[in-house]
Motif scaffolding. Structure first.
Motif, PDB file in Angstrom:
ATOM      1  N   MET A 279      18.093  29.180  52.040  1.00  0.00           N
ATOM      2  CA  MET A 279      17.990  27.753  52.269  1.00  0.00           C
ATOM      3  C   MET A 279      17.620  26.854  51.187  1.00  0.00           C
ATOM      4  O   MET A 279      17.682  25.711  51.430  1.00  0.00           O
ATOM      5  N   GLY A 280      16.992  27.407  50.059  1.00  0.00           N
ATOM      6  CA  GLY A 280      16.473  26.544  49.080  1.00  0.00           C
ATOM      7  C   GLY A 280      15.146  26.465  49.121  1.00  0.00           C
ATOM      8  O   GLY A 280      14.439  25.414  48.653  1.00  0.00           O
ATOM      9  N   ALA A 281      14.293  26.896  50.115  1.00  0.00           N
ATOM     10  CA  ALA A 281      12.741  26.724  50.280  1.00  0.00           C
ATOM     11  C   ALA A 281      12.187  27.736  49.522  1.00  0.00           C
ATOM     12  O   ALA A 281      12.277  28.865  49.423  1.00  0.00           O
ATOM     13  N   SER A 282      10.955  27.390  48.955  1.00  0.00           N
ATOM     14  CA  SER A 282      10.110  28.389  48.117  1.00  0.00           C
ATOM     15  C   SER A 282       8.499  28.344  48.451  1.00  0.00           C
ATOM     16  O   SER A 282       8.005  29.276  47.832  1.00  0.00           O
TER      17      SER A 282
ATOM     18  N   ALA B 239      11.526  39.124  55.868  1.00  0.00           N
ATOM     19  CA  ALA B 239      12.736  38.464  56.349  1.00  0.00           C
ATOM     20  C   ALA B 239      12.835  37.017  56.246  1.00  0.00           C
ATOM     21  O   ALA B 239      13.700  36.336  56.138  1.00  0.00           O
ATOM     22  N   ALA B 240      11.606  36.501  56.765  1.00  0.00           N
ATOM     23  CA  ALA B 240      11.353  34.941  56.811  1.00  0.00           C
ATOM     24  C   ALA B 240      11.522  34.455  55.311  1.00  0.00           C
ATOM     25  O   ALA B 240      12.207  33.216  55.319  1.00  0.00           O
ATOM     26  N   ALA B 241      10.902  35.078  54.371  1.00  0.00           N
ATOM     27  CA  ALA B 241      11.006  34.671  53.003  1.00  0.00           C
ATOM     28  C   ALA B 241      12.444  34.761  52.455  1.00  0.00           C
ATOM     29  O   ALA B 241      12.930  33.813  51.876  1.00  0.00           O
ATOM     30  N   ARG B 242      13.178  35.669  52.736  1.00  0.00           N
ATOM     31  CA  ARG B 242      14.576  35.803  52.571  1.00  0.00           C
ATOM     32  C   ARG B 242      15.279  34.486  52.987  1.00  0.00           C
ATOM     33  O   ARG B 242      16.316  33.999  52.375  1.00  0.00           O
ATOM     34  N   ALA B 243      15.199  34.455  54.359  1.00  0.00           N
ATOM     35  CA  ALA B 243      15.829  33.154  54.899  1.00  0.00           C
ATOM     36  C   ALA B 243      15.383  31.758  54.127  1.00  0.00           C
ATOM     37  O   ALA B 243      16.222  31.156  53.996  1.00  0.00           O
ATOM     38  N   MET B 244      14.237  31.615  53.855  1.00  0.00           N
ATOM     39  CA  MET B 244      13.689  30.649  53.039  1.00  0.00           C
ATOM     40  C   MET B 244      14.383  30.549  51.668  1.00  0.00           C
ATOM     41  O   MET B 244      15.085  29.410  51.337  1.00  0.00           O
ATOM     42  N   LEU B 245      14.573  31.579  51.014  1.00  0.00           N
ATOM     43  CA  LEU B 245      15.490  31.727  49.556  1.00  0.00           C
ATOM     44  C   LEU B 245      16.806  31.407  50.004  1.00  0.00           C
ATOM     45  O   LEU B 245      17.486  30.428  49.353  1.00  0.00           O
TER      46      LEU B 245
END
Length: 254
Positions: free
Chosen positions: A26-29, A18-24
């Motif tokens: 907002m544009g973080a990778s 879920a944290a990875a999805r939140a990053m995506l």
């Protein structure tokens, strides 16, 4: 922005996904995981990542926080608690200029149960606290989403919302049309008309109508006028102005 998100010792694979999805969102990778207590590629993690599954698979694993931060020039820790021997955490907006000025910033999030411990926060140049209500505990992915938004999407100055409004000529024509219709249906009379129309002007001017909206309103007025005139052809209608309109059939009979 070359922003890294560092998760320290996460326990639940679903939270990592879920944290990875939140990053995506907002544009973080750049996802970095320190000493995970779970398989970050577990099926639950991949399912929670949804379209960020590739970001999850490319995550780097580190043994220590120091290793994860080695190539970063700014590290920002997150905490919901005040620590007696550490500087008080700051509002994210106060730290935004520092993050944007950095070449390689990192955001550091602690374990789900405890958050970052003091020795972790000591490795961060600054710490932040997400402003919440009295209950300050956030899910890991929620915290990642909010902080990434603050640093990657939020603007120092919010662009003004602009909207093309109807010209004054269009509005004056509409008010003239409204004035005629109010008289036609007996909504007002010659004595009260000016004051009544002033109230309508104040209300409708606040709406900042577009040209299309002023035409829509006039369409309603035209329909009201037509309905009254249509009724007048079917019988006798006496308006507030004292005018009588007789139907053609009644005129023929007389």
């Amino acid at each position: 922005m070359n922003l890294a998100v560092v998760l320290v010792s996460p326990k639940t694979p679903g939270n990592v996904g879920a944290a990875a999805r939140a990053m995506l969102n907002m544009g973080a990778s750049d996802l970095r995981v320190v000493a995970p207590r779970c398989d970050i590629l577990d099926s639950q993690a991949v399912a929670m990542a949804v379209h960020a599954a590739d970001l999850l698979r490319s995550a780097q694993i580190y043994g220590t926080l120091r290793e994860a931060l080695a190539d970063r020039d700014l590290s920002v820790g997150t905490t919901a608690r005040l620590r007696a021997d550490l500087p008080a955490p700051r509002h994210p907006a106060q730290v935004r200029p520092l993050v944007r000025a950095a070449q390689a910033p990192a955001l550091v999030f602690g374990p789900e149960e405890t958050g970052l411990i003091n020795s972790d926060l000591e490795q961060c140049q600054v710490s932040i606290r997400i402003p919440t209500g009295e209950y300050a505990s956030l899910n890991l992915a929620q915290a990642v989403l909010l902080v990434c938004y603050e640093f990657m999407q939020a603007q120092d100055e919010v662009p003004e919302w602009t909207r093309k409004t109807a010209s004054r000529e269009e509005m004056e024509a509409m008010y003239g049309h409204l004035h005629e219709t109010m008289h036609l249906i007996g909504y007002t009379d010659a004595v009260r008309a000016r004051h009544t129309l002033r109230l309508w002007r104040a209300m409708l001017d606040r709406a900042l109508m577009s040209s299309a909206e002023s035409r829509l309103f006039r369409g309603l007025l035209r329909q009201v006028q037509w309905k009254v005139q249509d009724a007048a052809t079917r019988g006798t209608v006496t308006t507030r102005q004292g005018k009588e309109v007789e139907s053609e059939e009644q005129t023929a009979e007389s």
